[in-house]
Scaffold this active site. Structure first.
Site, mmCIF file in Angstrom:
data_model
loop_
_atom_site.group_PDB
_atom_site.id
_atom_site.type_symbol
_atom_site.label_atom_id
_atom_site.label_comp_id
_atom_site.label_asym_id
_atom_site.label_seq_id
_atom_site.Cartn_x
_atom_site.Cartn_y
_atom_site.Cartn_z
ATOM 1 N N ARG A 47 0.792 -1.124 -0.009
ATOM 2 C CA ARG A 47 0.063 0.093 0.111
ATOM 3 C C ARG A 47 0.947 1.169 -0.113
ATOM 4 O O ARG A 47 0.367 2.313 0.434
ATOM 5 C CB ARG A 47 -0.991 -0.018 1.170
ATOM 6 C CG ARG A 47 -2.076 -1.110 1.198
ATOM 7 C CD ARG A 47 -3.167 -0.741 1.912
ATOM 8 N NE ARG A 47 -4.261 -1.866 1.925
ATOM 9 C CZ ARG A 47 -4.299 -2.888 2.586
ATOM 10 N NH1 ARG A 47 -3.493 -2.876 3.808
ATOM 11 N NH2 ARG A 47 -5.012 -3.639 2.443
ATOM 12 N N LYS B 181 2.262 11.699 -10.675
ATOM 13 C CA LYS B 181 1.522 10.912 -11.587
ATOM 14 C C LYS B 181 2.170 9.534 -12.027
ATOM 15 O O LYS B 181 3.174 9.583 -12.329
ATOM 16 C CB LYS B 181 0.952 11.618 -12.852
ATOM 17 C CG LYS B 181 -0.250 12.470 -12.753
ATOM 18 C CD LYS B 181 -0.418 13.029 -14.020
ATOM 19 C CE LYS B 181 -1.665 14.063 -13.843
ATOM 20 N NZ LYS B 181 -2.055 14.552 -15.435
ATOM 21 N N GLU C 94 8.308 19.922 -23.962
ATOM 22 C CA GLU C 94 7.752 20.332 -22.667
ATOM 23 C C GLU C 94 8.063 21.599 -21.926
ATOM 24 O O GLU C 94 7.179 21.949 -21.113
ATOM 25 C CB GLU C 94 7.751 18.878 -21.678
ATOM 26 C CG GLU C 94 7.091 17.608 -22.359
ATOM 27 C CD GLU C 94 5.607 17.507 -21.930
ATOM 28 O OE1 GLU C 94 4.806 18.497 -21.462
ATOM 29 O OE2 GLU C 94 4.997 16.242 -22.218
ATOM 30 N N LYS D 127 6.137 23.683 -12.434
ATOM 31 C CA LYS D 127 5.245 22.463 -12.057
ATOM 32 C C LYS D 127 4.856 22.369 -10.604
ATOM 33 O O LYS D 127 3.810 22.111 -10.208
ATOM 34 C CB LYS D 127 5.800 21.181 -12.823
ATOM 35 C CG LYS D 127 5.057 19.876 -12.450
ATOM 36 C CD LYS D 127 5.084 19.024 -13.429
ATOM 37 C CE LYS D 127 3.866 17.923 -13.404
ATOM 38 N NZ LYS D 127 4.286 16.582 -13.993
ATOM 39 N N GLU E 162 -5.526 17.144 -9.743
ATOM 40 C CA GLU E 162 -5.992 17.514 -11.106
ATOM 41 C C GLU E 162 -7.610 17.973 -11.011
ATOM 42 O O GLU E 162 -8.319 17.316 -11.986
ATOM 43 C CB GLU E 162 -5.688 16.684 -12.361
ATOM 44 C CG GLU E 162 -5.667 17.304 -13.615
ATOM 45 C CD GLU E 162 -5.140 16.500 -14.724
ATOM 46 O OE1 GLU E 162 -4.019 16.219 -14.707
ATOM 47 O OE2 GLU E 162 -5.890 16.356 -15.765
ATOM 48 N N ARG F 24 -4.161 22.106 -12.696
ATOM 49 C CA ARG F 24 -3.074 21.059 -13.169
ATOM 50 C C ARG F 24 -3.601 20.686 -14.470
ATOM 51 O O ARG F 24 -2.658 20.139 -15.348
ATOM 52 C CB ARG F 24 -3.002 20.094 -12.202
ATOM 53 C CG ARG F 24 -2.051 18.976 -12.766
ATOM 54 C CD ARG F 24 -1.744 18.063 -11.460
ATOM 55 N NE ARG F 24 -0.626 17.167 -11.931
ATOM 56 C CZ ARG F 24 0.124 16.374 -11.343
ATOM 57 N NH1 ARG F 24 -0.201 16.218 -9.615
ATOM 58 N NH2 ARG F 24 0.880 15.584 -11.568
ATOM 59 N N ASN G 248 -1.662 19.715 -19.533
ATOM 60 C CA ASN G 248 -2.069 18.980 -20.666
ATOM 61 C C ASN G 248 -1.980 19.716 -21.937
ATOM 62 O O ASN G 248 -2.634 19.242 -22.828
ATOM 63 C CB ASN G 248 -3.365 18.458 -20.570
ATOM 64 C CG ASN G 248 -3.255 17.385 -19.112
ATOM 65 O OD1 ASN G 248 -2.276 16.753 -18.945
ATOM 66 N ND2 ASN G 248 -4.231 17.476 -18.479
ATOM 67 N N HIS H 164 -1.707 18.191 -25.308
ATOM 68 C CA HIS H 164 -1.661 16.517 -25.169
ATOM 69 C C HIS H 164 -2.959 15.856 -25.644
ATOM 70 O O HIS H 164 -2.812 14.716 -26.030
ATOM 71 C CB HIS H 164 -1.656 16.458 -23.462
ATOM 72 C CG HIS H 164 -0.208 16.490 -22.965
ATOM 73 N ND1 HIS H 164 0.373 17.904 -23.067
ATOM 74 C CD2 HIS H 164 0.633 15.617 -22.596
ATOM 75 C CE1 HIS H 164 1.691 17.590 -22.764
ATOM 76 N NE2 HIS H 164 1.895 16.478 -22.179
ATOM 77 N N HIS I 61 -1.939 12.681 -27.806
ATOM 78 C CA HIS I 61 -2.300 11.557 -27.558
ATOM 79 C C HIS I 61 -3.317 10.842 -28.885
ATOM 80 O O HIS I 61 -2.798 9.695 -28.924
ATOM 81 C CB HIS I 61 -3.470 11.306 -26.318
ATOM 82 C CG HIS I 61 -2.552 11.703 -25.155
ATOM 83 N ND1 HIS I 61 -3.130 11.970 -23.712
ATOM 84 C CD2 HIS I 61 -1.409 11.792 -24.769
ATOM 85 C CE1 HIS I 61 -2.182 12.141 -22.765
ATOM 86 N NE2 HIS I 61 -1.011 11.923 -23.141
ATOM 87 N N HIS J 210 6.902 11.132 -27.314
ATOM 88 C CA HIS J 210 5.911 12.012 -26.705
ATOM 89 C C HIS J 210 6.287 13.527 -26.917
ATOM 90 O O HIS J 210 5.219 13.991 -27.368
ATOM 91 C CB HIS J 210 5.850 11.504 -25.228
ATOM 92 C CG HIS J 210 4.718 12.349 -24.426
ATOM 93 N ND1 HIS J 210 3.378 12.088 -24.695
ATOM 94 C CD2 HIS J 210 5.135 13.312 -23.438
ATOM 95 C CE1 HIS J 210 2.823 12.908 -24.024
ATOM 96 N NE2 HIS J 210 3.710 13.652 -23.205
HETATM 97 N N1 GLY Z 1 2.274 15.663 -16.999
HETATM 98 C C1 GLY Z 1 1.218 16.170 -16.682
HETATM 99 C C2 GLY Z 1 1.004 16.330 -15.280
HETATM 100 O O1 GLY Z 1 1.831 15.955 -14.419
HETATM 101 O O2 GLY Z 1 -0.027 16.788 -14.703
#
Ligand code: GLY
Length: 389
Positions: free
Chosen positions: A130, A152, A194, A236, A246, A250, A254, A257, A261, A275
């Site tokens: 956990r 993430k 990025e 960030k 998010e 946040r 994206n 993105h 994607h 990417h």
């Molecule tokens: N890569 C986008 C985020 O970490 O929210």
């Protein structure tokens, strides 16, 4: 700050409930891995989920020596490079082996490599017993400025990318710019996209700096790189501090993105399109959408394209060796996990340095945009072939 005679910069990610962690950035930071591990585990072993490239280029040797110098032996679980490793099969295989080798609650885990290993290793750390302590050691530009920060973690499912995962923050992030010396030029350019993203969504001053210095960043100039990585991590950290899970701001991370994607899904996550390359093309598509909606100007788009080109990252479909189809790309956009009540949520730039999330984008326009990009790509390539003959 000086650690073992190594000059580093530290960015802190402050979170709710008095949680926080540091991102240490500099040359030689790998040599501090032992010192950081020692603060996280009292045990004489640590789990190391490591990308095969980090082993091949001997970056992991530096980490291993540092760990051994403080009496910690790494148990190494190598991961094959590439998106294919973010799978249930690799996840299960490594989990079973770690458990069979024996762990306890105070075991810590190092995830070392690019975004794939960071996401996979982070998810393993989140779900072992956990949750055990996690040290992120990103070795690609893209993972240093984005995926290693913010918690993430996850793997892909057959239906789409990152569909299984958890928000799980690391205890520390160690960014050693020395690892970028062995990174292929194309991957540096991919990470650069990025970095430009941060300028577009929140930081016009940073964008203006990149507009002048982007080539130095992509070529690995030490001072430019250090500044770009630190500023990206700071951007960030600020966003994640405000919205860890998010629910709001946040989502701006994206930018580009949703388009990216769709491109990656269509090219099946292969090396045809990295990417960051997909994100670069996606950012430009987002600006074209913003111009259509009256939220950005053509001059913003021109500046963003020029800034991306400085880093030598792909900026158009014509530079991608694939035959795209507008219907397929538009359909692929609906596979994005960020759908809200069946509607696609786009990040729309408002000029440079500001952006909003919108689910009111006209999908007929998006289909037409893909179509136009594909036609432009064909026209460019036919012209190039004509010039070559
Ligand atoms: N890569 C986008 C985020 O970490 O929210």
């Amino acid at each position: 700050m000086k650690q073992n005679n190594i000059t580093t910069k530290t960015v802190t990610v402050p979170l709710s409930d008095n949680r926080c962690y540091d991102i240490h950035i500099g040359t030689g930071v790998l040599k501090t891995a032992g010192m950081h591990a020692k603060t996280l585990t009292p045990l004489e072993y640590i789990i190391a989920v490591v990308d095969e490239n980090a082993c091949k280029h001997r970056h992991f040797d530096t980490v291993k020596q540092s760990l051994q110098s403080v009496g910690i032996t790494p148990r190494i679980y190598r991961v094959k490079s590439g998106e294919g490793s973010k799978s249930f099969a690799t996840y299960t295989d490594i989990m079973e082996r770690i458990i069979a080798d024996g762990i306890e609650r105070k075991t810590a885990l190092i995830a070392m490599g690019g975004g794939v290993v960071g996401d996979l290793g982070g998810f393993i750390a989140s779900s072992l017993l956990r949750g055990i302590a996690l040290i992120q050691i990103p070795t690609t530009l893209l993972s240093q400025v984005d995926s290693s920060v913010g918690g993430k973690t996850g793997i892909n499912a057959s239906a789409g990318k990152n569909l299984v995962g958890a928000f799980y923050q690391p205890s520390v992030v160690l960014i050693d710019t020395h690892t970028l010396h062995t990174l292929p030029v194309r991957h540096m350019a991919s990470g650069y996209a990025e970095i430009v993203k941060y300028g577009c969504i929140t930081n016009k001053k940073f964008f203006d700096w990149l507009y002048k210095n982007g080539d130095k960043v992509a070529c690995g100039d030490p001072h430019a790189l250090m500044y770009a990585i630190r500023t990206s991590c700071q951007c960030k950290a600020t966003i994640v501090a405000e919205d860890e899970y998010e629910n709001g701001v946040r989502a701006l991370l994206n930018l580009g993105h949703t388009f990216a994607h769709a491109l990656e899904n269509t090219t099946q996550y292969t090396d045809v399109l990295l990417h960051g390359e997909a994100v670069s093309i996606g950012i430009i598509m987002a600006y074209k959408t913003a111009i259509h909606m009256g939220l950005s100007r053509n001059s913003d788009l021109q500046q963003v394209v020029a800034c991306l080109r400085l880093g030598r990252v792909k900026t158009s479909l014509g530079q991608v060796d694939f035959s795209f189809d507008a219907d397929v790309l538009t359909r692929a956009m609906y596979k994005d996990k960020k759908l809200s009540r069946g509607k696609i949520r786009f990040v729309i730039p408002r000029g440079i340095g500001d952006a909003v999330v919108s689910d009111a984008v006209d999908m007929d326009f998006i289909h037409m945009l893909w179509h136009r990009e594909i036609i432009d790509a064909r026209t460019d390539n036919t012209a190039k072939m004509g010039n070559a003959t």
